[in-house]
Motif scaffolding. Structure first.
Motif, short mmCIF file in Angstrom:
data_model
loop_
_atom_site.label_atom_id
_atom_site.label_comp_id
_atom_site.label_asym_id
_atom_site.label_seq_id
_atom_site.Cartn_x
_atom_site.Cartn_y
_atom_site.Cartn_z
N PHE A 109 -3.04 13.50 24.74
CA PHE A 109 -3.12 14.90 25.17
C PHE A 109 -3.71 15.02 26.58
O PHE A 109 -3.29 15.88 27.36
CB PHE A 109 -3.97 15.69 24.17
CG PHE A 109 -3.89 17.18 24.36
CD1 PHE A 109 -2.69 17.86 24.26
CD2 PHE A 109 -5.03 17.91 24.67
CE1 PHE A 109 -2.62 19.24 24.44
CE2 PHE A 109 -4.97 19.28 24.85
CZ PHE A 109 -3.76 19.94 24.73
N LYS A 110 -4.66 14.15 26.92
CA LYS A 110 -5.26 14.21 28.25
C LYS A 110 -4.21 13.95 29.34
O LYS A 110 -4.26 14.55 30.41
CB LYS A 110 -6.40 13.20 28.36
CG LYS A 110 -7.17 13.26 29.68
CD LYS A 110 -8.29 12.26 29.71
CE LYS A 110 -9.06 12.35 31.02
NZ LYS A 110 -8.22 12.15 32.20
N GLU A 111 -3.26 13.08 29.04
CA GLU A 111 -2.22 12.78 30.02
C GLU A 111 -1.34 14.00 30.28
O GLU A 111 -0.83 14.17 31.39
CB GLU A 111 -1.36 11.61 29.52
CG GLU A 111 -2.10 10.28 29.49
CD GLU A 111 -1.21 9.14 29.03
OE1 GLU A 111 0.03 9.35 28.94
OE2 GLU A 111 -1.74 8.06 28.73
N ILE A 112 -1.13 14.83 29.26
CA ILE A 112 -0.35 16.05 29.46
C ILE A 112 -1.05 16.95 30.46
O ILE A 112 -0.43 17.51 31.37
CB ILE A 112 -0.14 16.78 28.11
CG1 ILE A 112 0.72 15.92 27.18
CG2 ILE A 112 0.50 18.15 28.32
CD1 ILE A 112 0.87 16.49 25.77
N GLN A 144 -3.30 22.77 33.31
CA GLN A 144 -3.72 23.60 32.18
C GLN A 144 -2.57 24.42 31.61
O GLN A 144 -2.44 24.57 30.38
CB GLN A 144 -4.84 24.55 32.62
CG GLN A 144 -5.46 25.37 31.49
CD GLN A 144 -6.20 24.52 30.48
OE1 GLN A 144 -7.05 23.72 30.87
NE2 GLN A 144 -5.88 24.67 29.21
N ASP A 145 -1.70 24.94 32.48
CA ASP A 145 -0.57 25.74 32.00
C ASP A 145 0.38 24.91 31.14
O ASP A 145 0.86 25.37 30.09
CB ASP A 145 0.21 26.34 33.19
CG ASP A 145 -0.59 27.41 33.90
OD1 ASP A 145 -1.58 27.91 33.31
OD2 ASP A 145 -0.22 27.77 35.04
N VAL A 186 2.27 23.35 25.59
CA VAL A 186 2.49 22.36 24.52
C VAL A 186 1.82 22.83 23.23
O VAL A 186 2.40 22.75 22.14
CB VAL A 186 1.95 20.98 24.94
CG1 VAL A 186 1.91 20.03 23.75
CG2 VAL A 186 2.82 20.40 26.05
N LEU A 187 0.60 23.35 23.33
CA LEU A 187 -0.12 23.84 22.15
C LEU A 187 0.61 25.01 21.51
O LEU A 187 0.75 25.08 20.28
CB LEU A 187 -1.54 24.27 22.54
CG LEU A 187 -2.48 23.15 23.01
CD1 LEU A 187 -3.75 23.74 23.62
CD2 LEU A 187 -2.82 22.22 21.85
N VAL A 188 1.10 25.94 22.33
CA VAL A 188 1.83 27.10 21.81
C VAL A 188 3.13 26.66 21.15
O VAL A 188 3.50 27.15 20.06
CB VAL A 188 2.11 28.11 22.94
CG1 VAL A 188 3.07 29.20 22.47
CG2 VAL A 188 0.81 28.73 23.44
N ILE A 194 8.82 18.50 29.37
CA ILE A 194 7.66 17.91 28.71
C ILE A 194 8.07 17.45 27.31
O ILE A 194 8.68 18.21 26.56
CB ILE A 194 6.49 18.91 28.58
CG1 ILE A 194 6.09 19.44 29.95
CG2 ILE A 194 5.30 18.25 27.89
CD1 ILE A 194 5.00 20.50 29.90
N THR A 195 7.76 16.23 26.97
CA THR A 195 7.94 15.73 25.61
C THR A 195 6.59 15.22 25.12
O THR A 195 5.75 14.80 25.92
CB THR A 195 8.97 14.59 25.53
OG1 THR A 195 8.53 13.52 26.36
CG2 THR A 195 10.34 15.08 25.97
#
Length: 428
Positions: free
Chosen positions: A296-299, A305-306, A311-313, A371-372
């Motif tokens: 997740f940190k790499e994302i 942050q956006d 990804v979370l949404v 994003i994957t």
């Protein structure tokens, strides 16, 4: 869409009411005179509600009102003039309400009335009174505002109805009843139903000054003295409903994750604890799962942050779409939880595995990039746990096992023990 009939000779006012009706969700038809109303209702009668101007050029003294009511159209009377005679006349009519066209506040109130007429059917009200005529009077007034109404003649039957219909959000009870008084009924109800979940209004025809205080001190929200004015009744009812909705809105905000539409950790744990007995005793099979977004940190490093929030949404949306009507939560950061249910544990396990694959194949468009991401998931078969706390502990342990492996991994513990228990039960 429900249809609103606006009867108003002033075209500027009619335009304002039309806008209010449209914003509330109605399909609006406008008539500017009594003659137009007659022509319109000769062809069309399926209006859900009407706003009726008291004075029209061809019906100065309110003649249009009984005509509209005779067509079974609930009506809100709009009037630019008011005196004692008109006031008494309006209170004797079976109208939804009347509003004086004095200022902008009147139109804000109209919006509340129109919106309430669309949504009040979702609110169930229980009337408790040993007098049949009193119950019928209460019920008529409530149904006029489109509430769903139940009624009972005594406290014991009221408790049974309340248990049977959890949708009841408002209870009106008389004090003087055989077997159980209104105050005793309130005391009994408050042991199980707090004020944030159920509004109670006491009422009495006895001329004792202490009745209102007695009701409220014992858990009632409000009090009505019989006989009461229709206006006062509606004002108290609507004020109580508005407060209840406000409390529900605050609670929903407090229980929801700030970013996704899912429950937050505190609310989810509270729900799991409350539902624990039902889950353990239910004939369905359950797997409690905790899942985490890999790397997740790499994302965040790659997309900021956006991108991270997106990804979370998206993961929350995928969860809601796949595990329909099943308890879900965002626990914290990139960690989510789900209580998945089904007829067979194998069926749930297959659904969970399918979900992890679906996530890894999902592409998110973000600022001309794609994003994957993938997830790791740990779960536990719900069987003989002694508390919901154990679900979390066992699922967290399984998640740690899954995260030690590479890529998308699923570890669900307790399946073998559950199958063995089921086999023993079958042999017995």
């Amino acid at each position: 869409m429900k249809k609103l009939l606006v009867i108003e000779d002033n075209k500027s006012v009619a335009s304002v009411i039309e806008h209010i009706g449209t914003s509330a969700g109605y399909e609006v038809t406008v008539a500017h005179s009594f003659a137009q109303v007659k022509a319109l209702l000769a062809k069309q009668r399926d209006f859900f509600i009407a706003t009726v101007d008291y004075s029209l050029p061809d019906a100065y003294d309110g003649e249009v009102i009984p005509y509209v009511l005779d067509h079974d159209i609930p009506s809100v009377i709009m009037t630019g003039r008011m005196d004692d005679k008109i006031h008494r006349k309006l209170l004797q009519l079976p109208i939804v309400d009347y509003i004086t066209k004095e200022n902008s506040q009147a139109y804000r109130y109209l919006l509340k009335v129109l919106h309430g007429h669309l949504t009040n059917h979702k609110i169930s009200v229980l009337v408790v009174d040993d007098s049949l005529s009193a119950r019928q009077h209460f019920c008529r007034l409530l149904k006029r505002r489109n509430f769903t109404v139940y009624d009972q003649p005594d406290g014991n039957k009221a408790l049974q109805t309340l248990e049977k219909h959890p949708s009841i959000k408002l209870l009106i009870t008389d004090q003087e009843m055989p077997g159980m008084s209104g105050v005793e009924l309130v005391q009994t109800i408050r042991k199980k139903h707090p004020e944030r979940d159920l509004v109670i209004i006491g009422c009495s025809g006895v001329k004792d000054d202490f009745q209102s205080a007695r009701f409220i001190k014992n858990g009632a929200n409000d009090f009505l003295k019989k006989p009461f004015c229709m206006e006062e009744f509606y004002c108290r009812i609507l004020k109580s409903i508005e407060e209840l909705r406000y409390i529900e809105k605050i609670k929903a905000t407090a229980d929801s994750d700030y970013l996704t539409p899912l429950l937050n950790r505190r609310a989810f744990i509270e729900k799991m604890n409350n539902d624990f007995t039902d889950v353990i005793e239910n004939e369905l099979s359950y797997i409690f799962a905790v899942l985490h977004i890999n790397n997740f940190k790499e994302i965040n490093d790659n997309y900021g942050q956006d991108g991270e929030d997106l990804v979370l949404v998206e993961l929350a949306k995928l969860l809601k779409a796949h595990f329909t009507s099943q308890p879900l939560a965002r626990l914290d950061g990139s960690k989510f939880a789900c209580l998945a249910s089904g007829l067979e544990t194998e069926e749930i396990e297959a659904s969970i595995t399918e979900f992890t694959k679906l996530v890894s194949q999902h592409n998110i468009s973000f600022k001309e990039q794609t994003i994957t991401f993938s997830i790791s998931l740990g779960g536990t078969a719900v069987n003989k746990q002694t508390s919901a706390k154990q679900w979390f502990e066992q699922a967290e342990q399984a998640l740690q096992q899954a995260q030690r492996k590479t890529g998308t991994q699923v570890v669900i513990n307790g399946l073998a023990e559950l199958a063995k228990d089921n086999e023993q039960v079958s042999l017995a």
